[in-house]
Design an enzyme around this catalytic site. Structure first.
Site, short mmCIF file in Angstrom:
data_model
loop_
_atom_site.label_atom_id
_atom_site.label_comp_id
_atom_site.label_asym_id
_atom_site.label_seq_id
_atom_site.Cartn_x
_atom_site.Cartn_y
_atom_site.Cartn_z
N GLU A 127 0.83 -1.21 0.00
CA GLU A 127 0.00 0.00 0.00
C GLU A 127 0.86 1.25 0.00
O GLU A 127 1.93 1.28 0.60
CB GLU A 127 -0.85 0.03 1.27
CG GLU A 127 -1.79 -1.14 1.37
CD GLU A 127 -2.60 -1.11 2.66
OE1 GLU A 127 -2.56 -0.09 3.37
OE2 GLU A 127 -3.24 -2.12 2.94
N CYS A 132 3.03 8.52 1.61
CA CYS A 132 3.38 7.56 2.65
C CYS A 132 3.69 6.23 1.97
O CYS A 132 2.83 5.65 1.30
CB CYS A 132 2.21 7.43 3.63
SG CYS A 132 2.53 6.28 4.97
N CYS A 180 5.55 -7.15 7.81
CA CYS A 180 6.47 -6.57 8.78
C CYS A 180 6.70 -7.59 9.89
O CYS A 180 5.80 -8.35 10.24
CB CYS A 180 5.86 -5.31 9.39
SG CYS A 180 6.99 -4.38 10.45
N CYS A 210 3.68 -5.30 16.16
CA CYS A 210 3.00 -4.31 17.01
C CYS A 210 1.51 -4.64 17.11
O CYS A 210 0.87 -4.95 16.10
CB CYS A 210 3.21 -2.90 16.45
SG CYS A 210 4.97 -2.47 16.31
N CYS A 212 -1.20 -2.65 14.90
CA CYS A 212 -0.92 -2.39 13.48
C CYS A 212 -1.40 -3.52 12.59
O CYS A 212 -1.10 -4.69 12.85
CB CYS A 212 0.58 -2.17 13.30
SG CYS A 212 1.05 -1.91 11.58
N CYS A 224 -2.04 2.00 7.97
CA CYS A 224 -1.05 0.98 7.68
C CYS A 224 -1.55 -0.46 7.51
O CYS A 224 -1.86 -1.14 8.48
CB CYS A 224 -0.14 1.00 8.91
SG CYS A 224 1.54 0.79 8.54
N1 SAH Z 1 7.76 0.42 11.25
C1 SAH Z 1 7.85 1.84 11.19
C2 SAH Z 1 7.01 2.45 10.06
C3 SAH Z 1 5.63 1.92 9.87
S1 SAH Z 1 4.43 2.32 11.14
C4 SAH Z 1 7.47 2.45 12.55
O1 SAH Z 1 7.13 1.70 13.46
O2 SAH Z 1 7.54 3.66 12.71
C5 SAH Z 1 4.30 4.08 11.02
C6 SAH Z 1 3.58 4.73 12.17
O3 SAH Z 1 2.20 4.37 12.15
C7 SAH Z 1 4.12 4.34 13.52
O4 SAH Z 1 4.35 5.50 14.29
C8 SAH Z 1 2.99 3.51 14.12
O5 SAH Z 1 2.98 3.62 15.52
C9 SAH Z 1 1.77 4.10 13.45
N2 SAH Z 1 0.62 3.20 13.38
C10 SAH Z 1 0.59 1.93 12.93
N3 SAH Z 1 -0.66 1.41 13.02
C11 SAH Z 1 -1.45 2.38 13.52
C12 SAH Z 1 -2.83 2.47 13.87
N4 SAH Z 1 -3.67 1.43 13.70
N5 SAH Z 1 -3.29 3.64 14.36
C13 SAH Z 1 -2.46 4.70 14.54
N6 SAH Z 1 -1.15 4.68 14.25
C14 SAH Z 1 -0.64 3.53 13.76
#
Ligand code: SAH
Length: 350
Positions: free
Chosen positions: A93, A106, A113, A117, A120, A342
């Site tokens: 995406e 973005c 990944c 997390c 995510c 994401c």
């Molecule tokens: N792996 C990298 C880049 C991808 S995530 C990182 O962790 O920074 C990019 C950002 O999106 C991160 O700050 C993450 O905390 C946020 N993010 C991911 N899923 C999310 C969600 N469901 N709601 C809000 N922020 C989210």
């Protein structure tokens, strides 16, 4: 199936050698680079100023196109989301977020990944593979073309920023990020300013060390999500293995080296990451560092019990930090009606 590398996985500095290797005159290097990074050629026969024999020779070694648009969604807030199919059938995406005087692209750096997390969508399927540099560059070319074909109403110029906040952990794929950043910033590449590029990372120590060693000068965002190692590990199990203090120290080192203020991204999840105590400890951790904080209320996933923090608590969390002297901003997440967080769209289509 063994895939050829993408032509755009080369950096601009590689083209002279390539042209010499195939026995063509040296001025051809400039022409091929132009087609790759400026004219955005997607088919070999577009390269009208090259002899047929050279095109044949290049196409035997490289693929020109690595992404096919599979789906394009436009949100009521003008956020645009793209699902691209890669040559091996996997999907990634990318998003265009219109801002007041520019657009933000973005981008993804991996298929899936490995960071796991809890909040995510990308994490759910684990890591499938790294992207290659050409697949990173091509996302920009497709988004840039989309913006030209469909300008955002009321948006000033068509400059764009790039943030690596899509699928994947960029610092787990530095072998791709380093050449991709080179091609993005080279004057004979995409000629982007470093100031317009931001890498977002969950902060694996080894990745931060490689970033520091190659010092690309782009901006850095460190995603935290916990004010103690234990807290962070619960929400971000893999990155949580790097100690908070170590990750913050390395990020600060990079910020000093690049001459840029590092951003801390903090996702606000009700009862998990939004407690006043956590804000106080975060302020304590950031004391003395040149950091700013972006608070991102959770974009909820449809299969999860995690809930975004309600507005008053968001403001309360912000106030604790600003009162402690930490510049803190609330980032609205765009495109809620189109699965723009994401990895959400890819998951739905799988
Ligand atoms: N792996 C990298 C880049 C991808 S995530 C990182 O962790 O920074 C990019 C950002 O999106 C991160 O700050 C993450 O905390 C946020 N993010 C991911 N899923 C999310 C969600 N469901 N709601 C809000 N922020 C989210």
């Amino acid at each position: 199936m063994e895939l050829k590398p993408l032509l755009r996985s080369l950096v601009p500095g590689d083209f002279a050698g390539l042209i010499a290797d195939v026995g063509a005159p040296s001025y051809r290097a400039q022409q091929v680079k132009q087609w790759a990074f400026v004219q955005d050629a997607m088919q070999w026969d577009q390269m009208g100023n090259l002899p047929h024999s050279l095109r044949e020779c290049l196409s035997a070694k490289f693929d020109l196109r690595g992404l096919e648009l599979q789906e394009r969604q436009v949100s009521t807030d003008h956020t645009r989301k793209f699902l691209f199919r890669l040559r091996d059938g996997h999907t990634i995406e990318s998003v265009i977020i219109p801002m007041k005087d520019h657009a933000t692209f973005c981008l993804s750096t991996q298929v899936g990944c490995a960071m796991a997390c809890t909040f995510c969508a990308t994490a759910r399927g684990g890591l499938v593979r790294h992207l290659e540099p050409g697949e990173v560059i091509e996302q920009i070319l497709h988004l840039r073309a989309d913006l030209e074909d469909h300008p955002v109403p009321g948006m000033g110029d068509r400059q764009f920023n790039v943030v690596f906040m899509g699928m994947g952990e960029p610092l787990d794929n530095w072998d791709t990020m380093e050449p991709a950043l080179q091609s993005m910033t080279a004057t004979d590449g995409l000629a982007m300013s470093k100031r317009r590029i931001q890498i977002s990372t969950s902060g694996p120590a080894a990745g931060l060390q490689r970033l520091i060693a190659s010092a690309p000068g782009v901006g850095l965002t460190l995603s935290l999500g916990g004010s103690t190692d234990e807290e962070r590990h619960k929400v971000m199990p893999v990155p949580g293995r790097t100690g908070l203090k170590e990750a913050l120290g390395l990020a600060a080192d990079y910020g000093r080296l690049a001459g840029r203020r590092v951003t801390i991204a903090w996702v606000l999840i009700q009862d998990r990451t939004d407690q006043p105590d956590q804000a106080k400890r975060l302020a304590q951790l950031l004391k003395g560092h040149n950091f700013k904080v972006n608070l991102i209320p959770l974009n909820p996933l449809d299969d999860s019990t995690l809930v975004p923090t309600a507005d008053p608590a968001v403001l309360g969390f912000q106030k604790i930090l600003t009162d402690a002297g930490v510049p803190t901003f609330i980032r609205a997440s765009g495109g809620r009606d189109i699965d723009a967080a994401c990895g959400q769209l890819r998951r739905k289509r799988q």
